[in-house]
Design a protein around this motif. Sequence first.
Motif, short mmCIF file in Angstrom:
data_model
loop_
_atom_site.label_atom_id
_atom_site.label_comp_id
_atom_site.label_asym_id
_atom_site.label_seq_id
_atom_site.Cartn_x
_atom_site.Cartn_y
_atom_site.Cartn_z
N ARG A 136 0.82 -1.22 0.00
CA ARG A 136 0.00 0.00 0.00
C ARG A 136 0.85 1.26 0.00
NH1 ARG A 136 -5.17 -0.92 4.01
NH2 ARG A 136 -5.88 -2.86 3.13
N TYR A 137 2.12 1.13 0.37
CA TYR A 137 2.99 2.30 0.40
C TYR A 137 3.66 2.55 -0.95
CZ TYR A 137 2.28 1.65 5.38
OH TYR A 137 1.71 1.48 6.62
N ALA A 138 3.47 1.63 -1.91
CA ALA A 138 4.08 1.80 -3.22
C ALA A 138 3.67 3.11 -3.89
CB ALA A 138 3.73 0.60 -4.12
N PRO A 139 2.38 3.53 -3.83
CA PRO A 139 2.03 4.83 -4.44
C PRO A 139 2.81 6.00 -3.83
CG PRO A 139 0.05 3.55 -4.03
CD PRO A 139 1.17 2.82 -3.37
N ILE A 140 3.00 5.97 -2.50
CA ILE A 140 3.74 7.06 -1.86
C ILE A 140 5.18 7.07 -2.34
CG2 ILE A 140 4.44 8.03 0.37
CD1 ILE A 140 1.41 7.99 -0.10
N ILE A 141 5.79 5.89 -2.41
CA ILE A 141 7.18 5.79 -2.87
C ILE A 141 7.31 6.29 -4.29
CG2 ILE A 141 9.03 4.16 -3.40
CD1 ILE A 141 8.01 2.43 -1.08
N LEU A 142 6.39 5.88 -5.17
CA LEU A 142 6.47 6.30 -6.57
C LEU A 142 6.26 7.80 -6.73
CD1 LEU A 142 4.60 3.35 -8.28
CD2 LEU A 142 6.96 4.04 -8.70
N MET A 143 5.30 8.36 -5.99
CA MET A 143 5.08 9.81 -6.09
C MET A 143 6.31 10.58 -5.61
SD MET A 143 1.10 10.59 -5.08
CE MET A 143 0.76 9.21 -3.99
N ALA A 144 6.92 10.09 -4.52
CA ALA A 144 8.12 10.76 -4.02
C ALA A 144 9.30 10.59 -4.96
CB ALA A 144 8.47 10.21 -2.63
N LYS A 145 9.38 9.43 -5.60
CA LYS A 145 10.52 9.11 -6.45
C LYS A 145 10.47 9.82 -7.79
CE LYS A 145 14.19 6.32 -6.78
NZ LYS A 145 15.28 6.31 -5.78
N LEU A 146 9.29 9.89 -8.39
CA LEU A 146 9.17 10.33 -9.78
C LEU A 146 8.77 11.79 -9.94
CD1 LEU A 146 7.49 7.18 -11.40
CD2 LEU A 146 9.92 7.76 -11.26
N ALA A 147 8.14 12.39 -8.91
CA ALA A 147 7.73 13.79 -9.04
C ALA A 147 8.94 14.71 -8.95
CB ALA A 147 6.72 14.14 -7.95
N THR A 148 8.87 15.83 -9.64
CA THR A 148 9.98 16.79 -9.58
C THR A 148 10.01 17.55 -8.27
OG1 THR A 148 8.59 18.43 -10.69
CG2 THR A 148 10.04 17.08 -12.07
#
Length: 414
Positions: free
Chosen positions: A1-13
């Motif tokens: 469930r934390y994958a969306p948070i990780i991806l948003m933090a990783k990929l957003a500028t």
Amino acid sequence: RYAPIILMAKLATDSSTLGQYTYCMALISPIVLFFTMGARSALVADAAGDFTYGVYSRLREVCLVGAALTLLGVLAYVATHEPRTAFVLIFIAIAFERIFGGMAELVWGVYQKRERVDQLAWAQALQGIGTATPFLILLPVCYLLYNGTPYYDSQFPWFVAISTLLGATAWGGLYWFKDRPRTIRAEDCDWTTTWPEVARLFIRVLPLGITLMMINLCDAIPRIVLKHQPGGVEALGFFGALAYFTMAANLLLIQAGTAASNRLARYFHENYPAFIRLAMKMIIGTVIVGVVTYAVAYLVGKPVLRILYSRAYSAHFPEFMILVLGQCVGLMASMLGIVVTLAGRFWVQVVIHAGILATAALLSFWWIPGADNLLRAAAWTIVIRNLVHTGLYGVAFVHTVIERAKAARAAGAT
């Protein structure tokens, strides 16, 4: 469930999209949790079978309709004060996700009563996969299509919104086609219901709904206050990512408490010594998990933040450790809360959480506005709030044990 948070933090500028996502969660979760009325916990704690499953289900349906209507009112406010359409879609998607999750949770209570931890684990795992998969597909697609172009920052929130909406759809599908049939066809689920019984159950579980709402408001208020400070959306993005990362240990303990919940509820009514032994094992285990969590976070937290998120997030390692400290203190509060709930002490929790909520609000409005380091100020509010939380629940636990011991002695005397 934390994958969306990780991806948003990783990929957003930057952290603004994650800040918007966290803000929506802060607005929606207290409302939905109130309207769930803690029916899952009440169902598990109902060892005597005072109400049929049908009564619990009917109350859940009525309450979730109330949640949807309330969220429509909040959405009207958000839509008029937030010009970004993608933000509004994120709000709608999370609202659907939370409501579908509320529907499924009552079935999870049935799994707990059956002590079928395997079914519960699979249900939660599939729900997590349903949440994460759209993000795992769409956000990398957005990165490949738009990274390095002037459109990336404007398109990224739209991909987050669509991913969230698809995840909410998956939650609804899993409930309707997988979880719900396991109660409709089950022999241990009596669907008999009457409106007077629904009203009587509502009165019983109302304090649980108020308690759940206040618990979540304690988390939501620092986030809402933080968002409305200058630079607050970006700070909230960092706060949300770091706070979600620290919740892993709490998730572990909640699962342990869930696995033991039906047995603990039965022991409280039928076998007082066994209740004390199991409760103490859970509390000692919580202390051990808290100490290990803090030690591991201190040793490897900074490189893990850099790998999972980015260097911008690892630069906030001191604030991360403050949040870990707050989470470790909160672990004990969570475990004590599980024990007190399964002992059937509902209304006392309303009083406890009124005090905790007042503490959280006072700290948030006093400390965060105008702070030189918004993130650190918000993190310290979590630590102090959880200290108060643990202390009050410790008193409630001791009182519960004393009262149950008196009842046991009186029963032995007769």
